[in-house]
Design a protein around this motif. Structure first.
Motif, PDB file in Angstrom:
ATOM      1  N   ASN A   1       0.871  -1.170   0.000  1.00  0.00           N
ATOM      2  CA  ASN A   1       0.000   0.000   0.000  1.00  0.00           C
ATOM      3  C   ASN A   1       0.909   1.221   0.000  1.00  0.00           C
ATOM      4  O   ASN A   1       1.308   1.724   1.031  1.00  0.00           O
ATOM      5  CB  ASN A   1      -0.892  -0.002   1.240  1.00  0.00           C
TER       6      ASN A   1
ATOM      7  N   ARG B   1      -7.596  -4.462   2.122  1.00  0.00           N
ATOM      8  CA  ARG B   1      -6.494  -3.731   2.759  1.00  0.00           C
ATOM      9  C   ARG B   1      -6.051  -4.518   3.988  1.00  0.00           C
ATOM     10  O   ARG B   1      -6.865  -4.794   4.873  1.00  0.00           O
ATOM     11  CB  ARG B   1      -6.931  -2.327   3.168  1.00  0.00           C
TER      12      ARG B   1
ATOM     13  N   ALA C   1      -2.643   0.481   6.352  1.00  0.00           N
ATOM     14  CA  ALA C   1      -2.469  -0.843   5.763  1.00  0.00           C
ATOM     15  C   ALA C   1      -1.104  -0.967   5.104  1.00  0.00           C
ATOM     16  O   ALA C   1      -0.656  -0.069   4.389  1.00  0.00           O
ATOM     17  CB  ALA C   1      -3.563  -1.110   4.748  1.00  0.00           C
TER      18      ALA C   1
ATOM     19  N   LEU D   1      -1.987  -4.390  -0.067  1.00  0.00           N
ATOM     20  CA  LEU D   1      -3.269  -4.522  -0.744  1.00  0.00           C
ATOM     21  C   LEU D   1      -3.312  -5.880  -1.427  1.00  0.00           C
ATOM     22  O   LEU D   1      -2.310  -6.298  -2.029  1.00  0.00           O
ATOM     23  CB  LEU D   1      -3.449  -3.425  -1.802  1.00  0.00           C
TER      24      LEU D   1
END
Length: 496
Positions: free
Chosen positions: A391, A443, A461, A464
Protein backbone atom coordinates in the motif's frame (compact mmCIF):
# COMPACT_ATOMS: atom_id res chain seq x y z
CA UNK A 1 51.35 -6.59 -7.45
CA UNK A 2 50.56 -9.00 -4.63
CA UNK A 3 53.72 -10.86 -3.61
CA UNK A 4 53.78 -14.60 -4.22
CA UNK A 5 52.73 -16.99 -1.51
CA UNK A 6 56.36 -17.50 -0.46
CA UNK A 7 56.72 -13.79 0.31
CA UNK A 8 53.45 -13.27 2.14
CA UNK A 9 54.99 -13.49 5.61
CA UNK A 10 56.67 -10.16 4.86
CA UNK A 11 53.38 -8.41 4.14
CA UNK A 12 52.48 -5.49 6.39
CA UNK A 13 48.83 -5.44 7.40
CA UNK A 14 46.90 -2.57 9.04
CA UNK A 15 43.70 -3.59 10.81
CA UNK A 16 41.25 -0.94 12.04
CA UNK A 17 38.48 -2.26 14.28
CA UNK A 18 35.35 -0.25 15.16
CA UNK A 19 34.23 -0.91 18.73
CA UNK A 20 31.53 1.23 20.33
CA UNK A 21 30.86 0.87 24.06
CA UNK A 22 31.73 -2.28 25.98
CA UNK A 23 29.06 -4.80 24.94
CA UNK A 24 31.36 -6.57 22.47
CA UNK A 25 34.61 -6.43 24.44
CA UNK A 26 34.79 -10.22 24.79
CA UNK A 27 34.48 -10.56 21.01
CA UNK A 28 37.02 -7.78 20.52
CA UNK A 29 39.56 -9.65 22.65
CA UNK A 30 38.99 -12.79 20.57
CA UNK A 31 39.41 -10.87 17.32
CA UNK A 32 42.64 -9.23 18.51
CA UNK A 33 44.10 -12.58 19.59
CA UNK A 34 43.41 -13.93 16.11
CA UNK A 35 45.21 -11.09 14.37
CA UNK A 36 48.17 -11.29 16.75
CA UNK A 37 48.54 -15.00 16.02
CA UNK A 38 49.07 -14.40 12.30
CA UNK A 39 52.39 -14.77 10.52
CA UNK A 40 51.99 -11.37 8.84
CA UNK A 41 53.41 -8.12 10.24
CA UNK A 42 50.11 -6.85 11.73
CA UNK A 43 49.37 -3.46 13.29
CA UNK A 44 46.01 -3.06 15.04
CA UNK A 45 44.12 0.17 15.68
CA UNK A 46 40.79 0.56 17.48
CA UNK A 47 38.33 3.35 16.81
CA UNK A 48 35.88 3.92 19.66
CA UNK A 49 33.87 6.42 21.64
CA UNK A 50 35.98 5.58 24.70
CA UNK A 51 39.58 4.84 25.46
CA UNK A 52 40.27 1.17 24.82
CA UNK A 53 43.83 -0.06 24.94
CA UNK A 54 44.00 -3.80 25.54
CA UNK A 55 47.74 -3.87 24.84
CA UNK A 56 50.56 -1.35 24.65
CA UNK A 57 51.18 -1.93 20.94
CA UNK A 58 47.51 -1.32 20.03
CA UNK A 59 46.52 2.27 19.37
CA UNK A 60 43.01 3.49 20.21
CA UNK A 61 41.62 6.54 18.43
CA UNK A 62 38.76 8.06 20.41
CA UNK A 63 36.09 10.22 18.81
CA UNK A 64 33.13 10.19 16.43
CA UNK A 65 33.06 11.70 12.93
CA UNK A 66 29.83 13.48 13.91
CA UNK A 67 27.33 13.53 16.75
CA UNK A 68 25.56 10.36 15.56
CA UNK A 69 27.05 7.35 17.41
CA UNK A 70 26.45 5.18 14.34
CA UNK A 71 28.94 7.30 12.40
CA UNK A 72 31.89 5.73 14.27
CA UNK A 73 32.84 3.23 11.50
CA UNK A 74 33.56 6.09 9.09
CA UNK A 75 36.56 7.07 11.24
CA UNK A 76 38.62 4.25 9.73
CA UNK A 77 38.83 5.90 6.33
CA UNK A 78 41.09 8.80 7.33
CA UNK A 79 43.35 6.36 9.15
CA UNK A 80 43.68 4.24 6.03
CA UNK A 81 44.32 7.24 3.80
CA UNK A 82 47.03 8.63 6.09
CA UNK A 83 48.87 5.29 5.99
CA UNK A 84 48.24 4.17 2.43
CA UNK A 85 51.99 4.11 1.65
CA UNK A 86 52.97 2.25 4.82
CA UNK A 87 51.11 -1.07 4.45
CA UNK A 88 50.47 -3.74 1.85
CA UNK A 89 47.02 -4.73 3.09
CA UNK A 90 44.22 -2.90 4.85
CA UNK A 91 41.37 -4.53 6.78
CA UNK A 92 38.44 -2.68 8.29
CA UNK A 93 36.22 -4.69 10.63
CA UNK A 94 33.58 -4.41 13.28
CA UNK A 95 34.62 -5.84 16.64
CA UNK A 96 32.76 -9.15 16.37
CA UNK A 97 34.00 -10.43 13.00
CA UNK A 98 36.64 -13.14 13.16
CA UNK A 99 38.83 -12.87 10.08
CA UNK A 100 41.43 -15.63 9.98
CA UNK A 101 44.79 -15.99 8.25
CA UNK A 102 43.10 -18.57 6.06
CA UNK A 103 40.62 -15.90 4.93
CA UNK A 104 43.39 -13.41 4.18
CA UNK A 105 45.56 -15.85 2.24
CA UNK A 106 42.54 -16.96 0.23
CA UNK A 107 41.80 -13.35 -0.75
CA UNK A 108 45.44 -12.79 -1.68
CA UNK A 109 45.43 -15.87 -3.88
CA UNK A 110 42.33 -14.93 -5.84
CA UNK A 111 43.28 -11.24 -6.04
CA UNK A 112 46.21 -12.20 -8.23
CA UNK A 113 43.78 -13.32 -10.99
CA UNK A 114 41.13 -10.60 -10.63
CA UNK A 115 40.73 -7.70 -13.03
CA UNK A 116 41.38 -4.15 -11.92
CA UNK A 117 37.89 -3.24 -10.73
CA UNK A 118 37.16 -6.51 -8.89
CA UNK A 119 37.65 -7.07 -5.15
CA UNK A 120 37.34 -10.45 -3.48
CA UNK A 121 35.32 -10.58 -0.29
CA UNK A 122 33.92 -13.00 2.20
CA UNK A 123 30.49 -13.93 3.47
CA UNK A 124 29.57 -13.96 7.12
CA UNK A 125 28.84 -17.29 8.75
CA UNK A 126 27.39 -18.16 12.15
CA UNK A 127 27.68 -21.45 14.02
CA UNK A 128 24.92 -22.89 16.18
CA UNK A 129 25.76 -24.97 19.23
CA UNK A 130 24.82 -28.03 17.16
CA UNK A 131 27.44 -27.10 14.57
CA UNK A 132 24.86 -26.02 11.99
CA UNK A 133 25.91 -23.06 9.85
CA UNK A 134 23.88 -19.94 9.11
CA UNK A 135 24.66 -17.25 6.52
CA UNK A 136 22.92 -14.08 7.77
CA UNK A 137 23.64 -11.82 4.80
CA UNK A 138 20.94 -13.69 2.88
CA UNK A 139 17.81 -11.82 3.94
CA UNK A 140 15.33 -9.30 2.60
CA UNK A 141 16.11 -8.31 -0.98
CA UNK A 142 19.67 -9.65 -0.92
CA UNK A 143 20.48 -12.53 -3.26
CA UNK A 144 23.00 -13.92 -5.72
CA UNK A 145 23.17 -12.03 -9.00
CA UNK A 146 22.82 -14.92 -11.44
CA UNK A 147 24.23 -12.77 -14.28
CA UNK A 148 27.50 -12.13 -12.44
CA UNK A 149 28.99 -15.65 -12.40
CA UNK A 150 32.52 -15.61 -13.77
CA UNK A 151 35.71 -17.66 -13.84
CA UNK A 152 39.11 -16.39 -12.71
CA UNK A 153 41.93 -18.93 -12.71
CA UNK A 154 40.69 -22.00 -10.84
CA UNK A 155 38.00 -19.97 -9.06
CA UNK A 156 34.32 -19.54 -9.87
CA UNK A 157 33.01 -16.24 -8.48
CA UNK A 158 29.69 -14.43 -8.20
CA UNK A 159 28.31 -11.20 -6.79
CA UNK A 160 26.03 -11.27 -3.77
CA UNK A 161 23.90 -8.14 -3.67
CA UNK A 162 24.47 -7.62 0.05
CA UNK A 163 28.00 -6.19 -0.01
CA UNK A 164 27.96 -5.66 3.74
CA UNK A 165 30.03 -8.20 5.63
CA UNK A 166 30.90 -5.81 8.51
CA UNK A 167 34.47 -5.93 7.18
CA UNK A 168 36.51 -5.74 4.01
CA UNK A 169 40.11 -6.05 2.83
CA UNK A 170 41.92 -3.97 0.21
CA UNK A 171 45.43 -4.12 -1.12
CA UNK A 172 47.51 -0.96 -1.15
CA UNK A 173 46.80 -0.52 -4.86
CA UNK A 174 43.07 -1.01 -4.35
CA UNK A 175 42.94 1.45 -1.48
CA UNK A 176 44.82 4.06 -3.52
CA UNK A 177 42.32 3.59 -6.34
CA UNK A 178 39.38 3.90 -3.94
CA UNK A 179 40.77 7.17 -2.54
CA UNK A 180 41.41 8.54 -6.04
CA UNK A 181 37.82 7.78 -7.04
CA UNK A 182 36.53 10.52 -4.74
CA UNK A 183 33.98 8.16 -3.18
CA UNK A 184 36.06 6.93 -0.25
CA UNK A 185 37.02 9.96 1.83
CA UNK A 186 33.48 11.25 2.30
CA UNK A 187 31.43 12.42 5.26
CA UNK A 188 29.21 9.90 7.04
CA UNK A 189 26.21 9.18 4.86
CA UNK A 190 23.64 6.49 4.12
CA UNK A 191 21.54 5.37 1.19
CA UNK A 192 21.23 1.72 0.19
CA UNK A 193 22.54 0.82 3.66
CA UNK A 194 22.42 2.42 7.08
CA UNK A 195 25.38 4.37 8.50
CA UNK A 196 27.63 1.58 9.83
CA UNK A 197 26.91 -0.65 6.85
CA UNK A 198 27.63 2.18 4.43
CA UNK A 199 31.03 2.76 6.00
CA UNK A 200 31.92 -0.86 5.22
CA UNK A 201 30.49 -0.89 1.68
CA UNK A 202 31.56 2.45 0.17
CA UNK A 203 34.45 0.79 -1.72
CA UNK A 204 31.85 -1.22 -3.62
CA UNK A 205 28.93 1.21 -3.84
CA UNK A 206 30.76 4.37 -4.85
CA UNK A 207 34.45 3.74 -5.52
CA UNK A 208 34.09 1.66 -8.68
CA UNK A 209 34.83 -1.80 -7.28
CA UNK A 210 32.66 -4.87 -7.67
CA UNK A 211 32.71 -7.32 -4.79
CA UNK A 212 32.95 -10.94 -5.87
CA UNK A 213 32.79 -14.03 -3.65
CA UNK A 214 34.63 -17.20 -4.78
CA UNK A 215 31.70 -19.59 -4.64
CA UNK A 216 33.87 -22.56 -5.60
CA UNK A 217 35.86 -22.10 -2.36
CA UNK A 218 33.17 -20.77 -0.05
CA UNK A 219 34.68 -22.09 3.18
CA UNK A 220 37.90 -20.14 2.57
CA UNK A 221 35.79 -17.01 2.15
CA UNK A 222 33.53 -17.31 5.19
CA UNK A 223 34.24 -15.07 8.19
CA UNK A 224 32.68 -15.93 11.54
CA UNK A 225 30.16 -13.49 13.02
CA UNK A 226 30.97 -14.34 16.62
CA UNK A 227 27.65 -13.45 18.35
CA UNK A 228 25.76 -16.02 16.24
CA UNK A 229 22.68 -13.93 16.99
CA UNK A 230 20.82 -14.33 13.71
CA UNK A 231 20.49 -18.12 13.83
CA UNK A 232 16.81 -19.04 13.32
CA UNK A 233 16.06 -15.33 12.78
CA UNK A 234 17.39 -14.52 9.33
CA UNK A 235 19.74 -16.03 6.80
CA UNK A 236 19.99 -19.37 5.01
CA UNK A 237 21.49 -22.61 6.29
CA UNK A 238 24.33 -24.47 4.61
CA UNK A 239 22.04 -26.81 2.70
CA UNK A 240 20.21 -23.86 1.16
CA UNK A 241 23.45 -22.08 0.38
CA UNK A 242 24.96 -25.15 -1.27
CA UNK A 243 21.85 -25.54 -3.43
CA UNK A 244 22.16 -21.93 -4.59
CA UNK A 245 25.88 -22.24 -5.25
CA UNK A 246 25.32 -25.43 -7.22
CA UNK A 247 23.04 -23.57 -9.66
CA UNK A 248 25.53 -20.72 -10.00
CA UNK A 249 28.41 -23.09 -10.72
CA UNK A 250 26.31 -24.95 -13.26
CA UNK A 251 25.64 -21.65 -15.02
CA UNK A 252 29.39 -20.99 -15.09
CA UNK A 253 30.29 -24.45 -16.37
CA UNK A 254 27.69 -24.39 -19.14
CA UNK A 255 28.43 -20.81 -20.13
CA UNK A 256 24.73 -19.97 -20.19
CA UNK A 257 23.47 -16.44 -20.61
CA UNK A 258 20.99 -16.07 -17.77
CA UNK A 259 18.37 -13.32 -17.71
CA UNK A 260 16.33 -12.71 -14.54
CA UNK A 261 12.61 -12.29 -14.92
CA UNK A 262 12.90 -8.64 -13.87
CA UNK A 263 14.83 -6.47 -11.42
CA UNK A 264 13.23 -6.16 -7.98
CA UNK A 265 15.51 -3.87 -5.97
CA UNK A 266 14.48 -0.25 -5.54
CA UNK A 267 16.67 2.82 -5.34
CA UNK A 268 14.78 4.13 -2.35
CA UNK A 269 16.41 4.94 0.98
CA UNK A 270 17.76 1.69 2.49
CA UNK A 271 16.36 -0.11 -0.60
CA UNK A 272 12.91 0.25 0.94
CA UNK A 273 10.14 -1.81 -0.69
CA UNK A 274 12.54 -4.05 -2.58
CA UNK A 275 11.31 -7.57 -3.22
CA UNK A 276 11.78 -9.87 -0.23
CA UNK A 277 13.49 -12.96 -1.61
CA UNK A 278 12.73 -14.80 1.63
CA UNK A 279 9.14 -13.65 2.11
CA UNK A 280 6.83 -15.73 4.32
CA UNK A 281 3.66 -17.38 3.11
CA UNK A 282 0.76 -14.94 2.77
CA UNK A 283 -2.48 -16.25 4.26
CA UNK A 284 -4.46 -13.45 2.68
CA UNK A 285 -3.26 -14.67 -0.73
CA UNK A 286 -3.52 -18.41 -0.12
CA UNK A 287 -7.07 -18.15 1.24
CA UNK A 288 -8.19 -17.12 -2.24
CA UNK A 289 -6.89 -20.34 -3.81
CA UNK A 290 -9.33 -23.31 -3.79
CA UNK A 291 -8.10 -26.80 -3.05
CA UNK A 292 -6.94 -28.72 -6.12
CA UNK A 293 -6.81 -25.50 -8.17
CA UNK A 294 -4.03 -25.25 -10.76
CA UNK A 295 -1.88 -22.26 -9.82
CA UNK A 296 0.60 -20.19 -11.81
CA UNK A 297 2.90 -18.10 -9.60
CA UNK A 298 4.74 -15.30 -11.42
CA UNK A 299 7.84 -13.76 -9.86
CA UNK A 300 8.16 -16.31 -7.05
CA UNK A 301 11.16 -16.42 -4.72
CA UNK A 302 11.22 -18.08 -1.32
CA UNK A 303 8.71 -20.81 -2.23
CA UNK A 304 6.81 -20.29 1.03
CA UNK A 305 3.48 -19.77 -0.72
CA UNK A 306 4.20 -22.52 -3.21
CA UNK A 307 5.17 -24.96 -0.45
CA UNK A 308 1.82 -24.45 1.30
CA UNK A 309 -0.08 -24.91 -1.95
CA UNK A 310 1.77 -28.09 -2.82
CA UNK A 311 1.09 -29.47 0.65
CA UNK A 312 -2.61 -28.82 0.05
CA UNK A 313 -2.53 -30.78 -3.19
CA UNK A 314 -2.55 -27.89 -5.65
CA UNK A 315 -0.69 -28.15 -8.90
CA UNK A 316 1.86 -25.30 -8.89
CA UNK A 317 3.70 -23.90 -11.88
CA UNK A 318 6.22 -21.23 -10.93
CA UNK A 319 7.95 -18.57 -13.01
CA UNK A 320 10.71 -17.57 -10.55
CA UNK A 321 12.75 -14.40 -10.55
CA UNK A 322 15.86 -16.33 -11.53
CA UNK A 323 17.25 -19.89 -11.76
CA UNK A 324 18.89 -19.69 -8.31
CA UNK A 325 15.62 -19.20 -6.43
CA UNK A 326 13.90 -21.44 -8.95
CA UNK A 327 16.03 -24.36 -7.79
CA UNK A 328 14.34 -24.32 -4.38
CA UNK A 329 10.93 -24.35 -6.02
CA UNK A 330 11.80 -27.36 -8.15
CA UNK A 331 13.03 -29.31 -5.14
CA UNK A 332 9.62 -28.85 -3.51
CA UNK A 333 7.84 -30.32 -6.50
CA UNK A 334 6.72 -27.19 -8.31
CA UNK A 335 6.94 -27.13 -12.10
CA UNK A 336 9.49 -24.40 -12.78
CA UNK A 337 9.49 -22.32 -15.96
CA UNK A 338 12.70 -20.34 -16.49
CA UNK A 339 13.51 -17.44 -18.78
CA UNK A 340 12.50 -13.85 -19.30
CA UNK A 341 8.83 -12.95 -19.32
CA UNK A 342 8.28 -13.57 -23.02
CA UNK A 343 10.18 -16.86 -23.04
CA UNK A 344 8.43 -18.16 -19.93
CA UNK A 345 5.02 -17.20 -21.31
CA UNK A 346 5.72 -19.02 -24.57
CA UNK A 347 6.66 -22.24 -22.74
CA UNK A 348 3.24 -22.47 -21.10
CA UNK A 349 1.13 -20.97 -23.89
CA UNK A 350 -1.23 -23.97 -24.03
CA UNK A 351 -1.72 -24.25 -20.25
CA UNK A 352 -4.76 -22.98 -18.33
CA UNK A 353 -4.82 -22.09 -14.64
CA UNK A 354 -7.46 -21.52 -12.01
CA UNK A 355 -5.40 -18.90 -10.19
CA UNK A 356 -2.62 -16.56 -11.27
CA UNK A 357 -0.54 -15.16 -8.40
CA UNK A 358 1.33 -11.86 -8.65
CA UNK A 359 2.80 -11.51 -5.15
CA UNK A 360 4.86 -8.31 -4.86
CA UNK A 361 5.54 -8.27 -8.58
CA UNK A 362 3.66 -5.62 -10.55
CA UNK A 363 5.33 -2.60 -8.93
CA UNK A 364 8.76 -3.63 -10.29
CA UNK A 365 7.95 -3.81 -14.01
CA UNK A 366 7.77 -0.78 -16.23
CA UNK A 367 4.37 -1.71 -17.70
CA UNK A 368 2.34 -3.65 -15.11
CA UNK A 369 -0.73 -3.78 -17.33
CA UNK A 370 1.28 -5.47 -20.07
CA UNK A 371 2.52 -8.15 -17.65
CA UNK A 372 -1.02 -8.80 -16.47
CA UNK A 373 -2.35 -8.93 -20.02
CA UNK A 374 0.44 -11.28 -21.09
CA UNK A 375 -0.56 -13.97 -18.59
CA UNK A 376 -4.30 -13.28 -18.24
CA UNK A 377 -5.00 -15.37 -21.35
CA UNK A 378 -3.81 -18.40 -19.38
CA UNK A 379 -6.79 -18.15 -17.02
CA UNK A 380 -9.34 -20.94 -17.02
CA UNK A 381 -12.91 -19.75 -17.76
CA UNK A 382 -13.72 -19.20 -14.08
CA UNK A 383 -10.17 -18.38 -13.05
CA UNK A 384 -9.01 -15.50 -10.84
CA UNK A 385 -5.96 -13.28 -10.69
CA UNK A 386 -4.69 -12.53 -7.18
CA UNK A 387 -2.45 -9.50 -6.83
CA UNK A 388 -0.54 -8.56 -3.69
CA UNK A 389 1.28 -5.24 -3.56
CA UNK A 390 2.42 -2.76 -0.92
CA UNK A 391 0.00 0.00 0.00
CA UNK A 392 2.27 2.73 -1.33
CA UNK A 393 2.29 5.57 -0.60
CA UNK A 394 0.87 5.21 2.88
CA UNK A 395 1.45 6.68 6.32
CA UNK A 396 3.95 3.91 6.99
CA UNK A 397 5.85 4.76 3.82
CA UNK A 398 5.80 8.49 4.54
CA UNK A 399 7.13 7.90 8.07
CA UNK A 400 10.04 5.84 6.77
CA UNK A 401 10.82 8.38 4.09
CA UNK A 402 10.76 11.17 6.67
CA UNK A 403 13.89 9.64 8.19
CA UNK A 404 15.73 10.41 4.97
CA UNK A 405 17.17 13.83 4.20
CA UNK A 406 16.18 13.42 0.53
CA UNK A 407 12.58 12.48 1.06
CA UNK A 408 11.06 14.22 -1.94
CA UNK A 409 13.69 13.16 -4.45
CA UNK A 410 13.43 9.56 -3.25
CA UNK A 411 9.66 9.56 -3.64
CA UNK A 412 10.11 9.96 -7.39
CA UNK A 413 9.11 8.31 -10.64
CA UNK A 414 9.59 4.70 -11.67
CA UNK A 415 12.67 5.68 -13.68
CA UNK A 416 14.29 7.33 -10.67
CA UNK A 417 13.44 4.83 -7.92
CA UNK A 418 12.61 1.56 -9.71
CA UNK A 419 9.12 1.10 -8.28
CA UNK A 420 5.57 2.27 -9.02
CA UNK A 421 3.14 3.56 -6.45
CA UNK A 422 0.58 0.82 -5.83
CA UNK A 423 -2.57 2.50 -4.68
CA UNK A 424 -6.08 1.12 -5.05
CA UNK A 425 -6.54 3.40 -8.05
CA UNK A 426 -3.35 2.16 -9.71
CA UNK A 427 -4.34 -1.48 -9.31
CA UNK A 428 -7.77 -0.77 -10.79
CA UNK A 429 -6.22 1.05 -13.76
CA UNK A 430 -3.69 -1.69 -14.52
CA UNK A 431 -6.34 -4.39 -14.33
CA UNK A 432 -8.71 -2.46 -16.58
CA UNK A 433 -5.94 -1.94 -19.16
CA UNK A 434 -5.25 -5.69 -19.05
CA UNK A 435 -8.90 -6.59 -19.65
CA UNK A 436 -9.50 -7.60 -16.05
CA UNK A 437 -12.26 -6.58 -13.67
CA UNK A 438 -11.48 -6.30 -9.97
CA UNK A 439 -13.94 -8.17 -7.76
CA UNK A 440 -12.52 -6.95 -4.45
CA UNK A 441 -9.52 -5.31 -2.88
CA UNK A 442 -8.55 -6.12 0.67
CA UNK A 443 -6.49 -3.73 2.76
CA UNK A 444 -4.27 -5.66 5.14
CA UNK A 445 -4.00 -3.60 8.29
CA UNK A 446 -1.04 -4.29 10.59
CA UNK A 447 -1.76 -6.83 13.32
CA UNK A 448 -1.05 -4.23 15.98
CA UNK A 449 -3.92 -2.00 14.86
CA UNK A 450 -6.97 -2.23 17.08
CA UNK A 451 -10.25 -3.10 15.31
CA UNK A 452 -11.50 0.26 16.60
CA UNK A 453 -9.07 2.00 14.28
CA UNK A 454 -9.51 -0.23 11.24
CA UNK A 455 -11.21 2.72 9.55
CA UNK A 456 -7.69 4.11 9.19
CA UNK A 457 -6.65 1.13 7.06
CA UNK A 458 -6.33 3.24 3.87
CA UNK A 459 -3.27 4.93 5.42
CA UNK A 460 -2.13 2.27 7.91
CA UNK A 461 -2.47 -0.84 5.76
CA UNK A 462 0.87 -2.32 4.76
CA UNK A 463 -0.46 -4.28 1.76
CA UNK A 464 -3.27 -4.52 -0.74
CA UNK A 465 -4.62 -7.83 -2.02
CA UNK A 466 -6.80 -7.64 -5.12
CA UNK A 467 -8.84 -10.39 -6.76
CA UNK A 468 -9.72 -9.93 -10.42
CA UNK A 469 -11.34 -11.85 -13.28
CA UNK A 470 -11.30 -11.47 -17.01
CA UNK A 471 -14.09 -9.19 -18.11
CA UNK A 472 -17.18 -11.21 -18.80
CA UNK A 473 -16.07 -14.05 -16.53
CA UNK A 474 -18.76 -15.64 -14.36
CA UNK A 475 -19.33 -14.26 -10.90
CA UNK A 476 -17.98 -16.25 -7.95
CA UNK A 477 -20.14 -19.03 -6.59
CA UNK A 478 -22.04 -18.59 -3.33
CA UNK A 479 -19.42 -20.68 -1.52
CA UNK A 480 -16.57 -18.56 -2.93
CA UNK A 481 -18.44 -15.39 -2.04
CA UNK A 482 -18.86 -16.55 1.58
CA UNK A 483 -15.15 -17.31 1.72
CA UNK A 484 -14.34 -13.82 0.48
CA UNK A 485 -16.62 -12.28 3.08
CA UNK A 486 -14.92 -14.25 5.84
CA UNK A 487 -11.54 -13.13 4.56
CA UNK A 488 -12.65 -9.50 4.63
CA UNK A 489 -13.79 -9.80 8.24
CA UNK A 490 -10.59 -11.48 9.42
CA UNK A 491 -8.08 -9.56 7.35
CA UNK A 492 -9.22 -6.01 6.77
CA UNK A 493 -11.69 -3.90 4.88
CA UNK A 494 -12.80 -4.42 1.31
CA UNK A 495 -13.00 -1.74 -1.34
CA UNK A 496 -15.79 -2.36 -3.85
Amino acid sequence: MIPGIADQKALRLLVVIASYGTANDAYLDRVIREYRSMSFDVDIMIISNMNKKPAAEIECVVGLPNKNPWSLPFAHKELFAARVDQYDLFIYSEDDILVTERNIRAVLDVTAVLVEDEVAGWMLVERASSGALNYPQAHGSFHWDCTSVTSRGHYLLAHFTNEHAASYMLTQQQLARAIASGGFLVAPHEGKYDLPCTAATDPFTQCGFKKLIPISHIDDFSAHHLPNKYINRLGVDRKQLDAQLSVLMQIAREGNTVIPLFGAETRLWHSMYSKDYYEPARDEVLSGVPEKAAVLSIGSCSAANERRLLQRGNRVVAVPLDPVVGNGLAELGAEVVLGDVITARAKIATERFDRLLFVDVLQFVRDPAHLLRLFADLLAPDGRVIICAPNRPSLRYAWKCARSSNVFRRWGSFDSVGIHDTTVGKLRTWCAQAGLAIEKIERCAPDRVSPTFRFLSPILASDLVATATRRGSPKPSAREARGMEQMEVSGGSAVQ
